[in-house]
Design a protein around this motif. Structure first.
Motif, PDB file in Angstrom:
ATOM      1  N   TYR A  66       0.907  -1.338  -0.113  1.00  0.00           N
ATOM      2  CA  TYR A  66       0.033   0.182  -0.045  1.00  0.00           C
ATOM      3  C   TYR A  66       0.995   1.265   0.088  1.00  0.00           C
ATOM      4  CZ  TYR A  66       1.046   0.430   4.971  1.00  0.00           C
ATOM      5  OH  TYR A  66       1.590   0.613   6.387  1.00  0.00           O
ATOM      6  N   THR A  67       0.397   2.274  -0.449  1.00  0.00           N
ATOM      7  CA  THR A  67       0.986   3.769  -0.390  1.00  0.00           C
ATOM      8  C   THR A  67       0.265   4.591   0.359  1.00  0.00           C
ATOM      9  OG1 THR A  67       0.145   4.169  -2.697  1.00  0.00           O
ATOM     10  CG2 THR A  67       2.369   3.114  -2.673  1.00  0.00           C
TER      11      THR A  67
ATOM     12  N   SER B 206      -0.614   8.806   0.569  1.00  0.00           N
ATOM     13  CA  SER B 206      -0.437  10.341   0.061  1.00  0.00           C
ATOM     14  C   SER B 206      -1.644  11.302   0.509  1.00  0.00           C
ATOM     15  CB  SER B 206      -0.396  10.302  -1.751  1.00  0.00           C
ATOM     16  OG  SER B 206      -1.470   9.875  -2.039  1.00  0.00           O
TER      17      SER B 206
ATOM     18  N   SER C 263      -4.890   9.569   1.609  1.00  0.00           N
ATOM     19  CA  SER C 263      -5.312   8.353   0.834  1.00  0.00           C
ATOM     20  C   SER C 263      -4.351   7.322   0.776  1.00  0.00           C
ATOM     21  CB  SER C 263      -5.164   8.840  -0.786  1.00  0.00           C
ATOM     22  OG  SER C 263      -5.875  10.059  -0.862  1.00  0.00           O
ATOM     23  N   ILE C 264      -4.862   6.058   1.224  1.00  0.00           N
ATOM     24  CA  ILE C 264      -4.408   4.698   1.291  1.00  0.00           C
ATOM     25  C   ILE C 264      -4.768   4.080  -0.124  1.00  0.00           C
ATOM     26  CG2 ILE C 264      -4.047   2.779   2.780  1.00  0.00           C
ATOM     27  CD1 ILE C 264      -4.844   4.392   5.120  1.00  0.00           C
ATOM     28  N   SER C 265      -3.591   3.804  -0.845  1.00  0.00           N
ATOM     29  CA  SER C 265      -3.980   3.279  -1.960  1.00  0.00           C
ATOM     30  C   SER C 265      -3.268   1.779  -1.886  1.00  0.00           C
ATOM     31  CB  SER C 265      -3.423   4.076  -3.510  1.00  0.00           C
ATOM     32  OG  SER C 265      -3.969   5.226  -3.496  1.00  0.00           O
TER      33      SER C 265
ATOM     34  N   ASN D 196      -5.851   0.644  -8.843  1.00  0.00           N
ATOM     35  CA  ASN D 196      -5.739   0.651  -7.058  1.00  0.00           C
ATOM     36  C   ASN D 196      -6.955   0.859  -6.570  1.00  0.00           C
ATOM     37  OD1 ASN D 196      -3.017   0.217  -7.576  1.00  0.00           O
ATOM     38  ND2 ASN D 196      -2.608   2.515  -7.216  1.00  0.00           N
ATOM     39  N   TRP D 197      -7.044   0.446  -5.306  1.00  0.00           N
ATOM     40  CA  TRP D 197      -8.274   0.541  -4.593  1.00  0.00           C
ATOM     41  C   TRP D 197      -7.940   1.683  -3.360  1.00  0.00           C
ATOM     42  CZ3 TRP D 197     -13.378  -0.342  -4.524  1.00  0.00           C
ATOM     43  CH2 TRP D 197     -13.874  -0.091  -3.184  1.00  0.00           C
ATOM     44  N   THR D 198      -8.617   2.632  -3.319  1.00  0.00           N
ATOM     45  CA  THR D 198      -8.048   3.685  -2.319  1.00  0.00           C
ATOM     46  C   THR D 198      -9.168   4.205  -1.434  1.00  0.00           C
ATOM     47  OG1 THR D 198      -6.855   4.751  -4.088  1.00  0.00           O
ATOM     48  CG2 THR D 198      -7.443   6.050  -2.287  1.00  0.00           C
TER      49      THR D 198
ATOM     50  N   THR E  79      -9.878   6.947   1.704  1.00  0.00           N
ATOM     51  CA  THR E  79      -9.580   8.224   2.146  1.00  0.00           C
ATOM     52  C   THR E  79     -10.061   8.533   3.381  1.00  0.00           C
ATOM     53  OG1 THR E  79     -11.561   9.253   1.033  1.00  0.00           O
ATOM     54  CG2 THR E  79      -9.335   9.025  -0.287  1.00  0.00           C
TER      55      THR E  79
END
Length: 529
Positions: free
Chosen positions: A277-278, A280, A292-294, A388-390, A392
């Protein structure tokens, strides 16, 4: 003193018997490609007086530090915390918390000037009380503290200068071991009043360039011991088990490396397939940033948990005092809001929740948040989708002290993201030589919950947000402190004069009207006379 050194090789990694050689006086390793854990246990009598005084008044004390560098956490060291220093503490007497703990924290792990360190004054003022949703999870501490700490240099310096002189090993060897901690990916320090011993564990997720090459000599004292293990880990026969096999030895006692094979139930597991996961923040962040967690949809495949287990994806946020969430907004049951952010529910929160207080008023270090994340309906069937699935999470920044530039930086550590799955009622989690508790989020679940960690994928696991603040004198532009101060005084003065003028005018009009009315009422009487 007892030392345990464990190397964890990948199952497919090659190994030559000459890479680990045991002699009657030492054990040598050469070019090992493996993760590593060093665990040292010392008694209270071997510690400096100021540290011993703090521990003797503590029921339990646990420090968890994680680097801001990304690293892969492999089984059986799969558990994670957000980067920075986490302190979990329970005083020996519930109504009294020694101030010496805060003094020691400032001395031992005092952070750099740019870390926005929320000073630790007293544990009951600066620490927060975590929500223990599972009362059966007795290992959870009663107080929690966090601060950003990009390096453990101060801790290493303290060990070199204060601890090495007390421990009964060669001083130069102690310094070498302390210096090695500068490159760790995570570091744990544990104490409890039952064992009366302090344990320090350093974990390296990977080897240095060329592999691990080291020599471990037989302790000079019969009271000291060095245990060595070169092991590999893989999933066990049961979903909750980890199976390990390899070589074991006690340096100076065993004549040869002993083959071993064992398995044990574990609460923390790595996902079999890569899952990342990333994190931002969409610019411009302003004072109301959204995290945001993608995650790639391929990372959302259900873990290898028992088929009858219930699994849910969670994230645990550790937010310093500069940034916070709105508990009323995030705890909503509104399906439209939750679906728009790909959230299921807010499961737990603790810490500073004042929505209006500026940062310089807040005494506690910040807050923690446990949220359950939604997953796409097709995640179980279709993992080939490359999108990606994000999820927020709307957050808010506090008002920060003024600066010469008109901006300050808020450092926000990446949260941890993991699957939590219920285990069978008969599953026992107590026998595990590599278990790790008091992470700040594990105590929010039942004692038989299985955790499967996603790996953060980024260059640095901390986000820096520019926060607009009042500009001090010396800068350029109209928004300097002195101009705003003069403008505020001018507006207040004009407002006061306007209100005063209105009052005088009303009084004047009222006075004139009263005099006219008196003249009108007196005129007929005078005329009649």
């Amino acid at each position: 003193m007892k030392r345990r050194i464990t190397f964890i090789q990948r199952v497919d990694a090659g190994f030559d018997p000459q890479q680990a050689v045991l002699t009657p006086t030492s054990l040598s390793v050469r070019d090992l490609d493996a993760a590593r854990e060093d665990r040292i246990t010392v008694g209270l009598d071997q510690l400096p007086e100021e540290l011993r005084a703090v521990l003797e008044k503590s029921h339990e004390l646990h420090l968890r530090w994680a680097s801001e560098r990304p690293y892969d956490a492999v089984a059986p060291f799969a558990s994670r915390v957000s980067p920075g220093l986490h302190v979990h503490y329970t005083p020996l007497e519930a109504e009294r918390s020694p101030e010496a703990l805060c003094t020691l924290l400032r001395t031992v792990v005092g952070p750099n000037e740019d870390s926005q360190y929320k000073d630790c004054l007293k544990p009951e003022e600066s620490f927060i009380t975590p929500p223990l949703l599972s009362t059966r999870f007795a290992s959870s501490a009663s107080l929690q503290y966090y601060t950003r700490l990009s390096s453990v240099e101060n801790l290493v310096r303290y060990i070199r200068n204060a601890v090495c002189d007390q421990i009964s090993i060669n001083n130069a060897e102690c310094h070498t071991q302390a210096d090695a901690l500068l490159s760790v990916d995570s570091l744990d320090i544990d104490y409890d009043s039952i064992s009366h011993a302090l344990t320090l564990s350093g974990h390296w997720a990977g080897p240095p360039k060329g592999g691990w090459t080291d020599q471990f000599k037989k302790p000079s004292s019969s009271a000291d011991q060095i245990e060595f293990g070169l092991l590999g880990a893989e999933p066990g026969l049961e979903p909750e088990e980890i199976k390990m096999g390899g070589l074991l030895a006690v340096v100076g006692q065993d004549k040869k490396l002993t083959p071993t094979m064992f398995s044990f139930p574990s609460r923390h597991h790595s996902l079999i397939e890569p899952a990342s996961y990333t994190v931002s923040f969409a610019p411009p962040t302003g004072l109301h940033p959204t995290m945001s967690i993608s995650m790639p949809r391929s990372s959302l495949k259900r873990p290898r948990a028992p088929s009858d287990a219930t699994c849910a994806l969670h994230t645990h946020l550790t937010l310093p005092s500069t940034i916070f969430g709105d508990q009323y907004q995030l705890a909503t049951k509104d399906p439209l809001f939750l679906e728009s952010h790909n959230l299921v529910a807010l499961r737990a929160l603790s810490g500073e929740m004042d929505l209006e207080a500026p940062d310089w008023v807040v005494k506690q270090w910040g807050s923690t948040w446990l949220l359950e994340l939604a997953t796409p309906p097709e995640a179980l069937e279709n993992t080939a989708d490359s999108s990606n699935w994000t999820a927020t999470i709307p957050l808010h920044l506090r008002y920060l002290p003024p600066s010469e530039t008109g901006y300050r930086t808020a450092h926000v550590p990446w949260p941890v993201v993991f699957w939590a799955c219920t285990a069978e009622d008969g599953t026992k989690m107590s026998v595990n030589p590599f278990d790790r508790a008091n992470l700040g989020w594990d105590g929010l679940f039942g004692p038989r919950t299985l955790f499967y960690q996603l790996q953060p994928a980024g260059d640095r696991l901390v986000e820096d947000l520019d926060v607009p603040v009042l500009r001090l004198e010396g800068g350029d532009g109209l928004f300097q402190g002195k101009y705003i101060e003069l403008g505020t005084c001018a507006v207040i003065s004009l407002g006061f004069l306007w209100v005063l003028w209105k009052l005088v005018r009303v009084a004047w009009v009222s006075g004139v009207g009263s005099n006219a009315e008196v003249r009108r009422t007196q005129a007929p009487h005078d005329k009649k006379e």
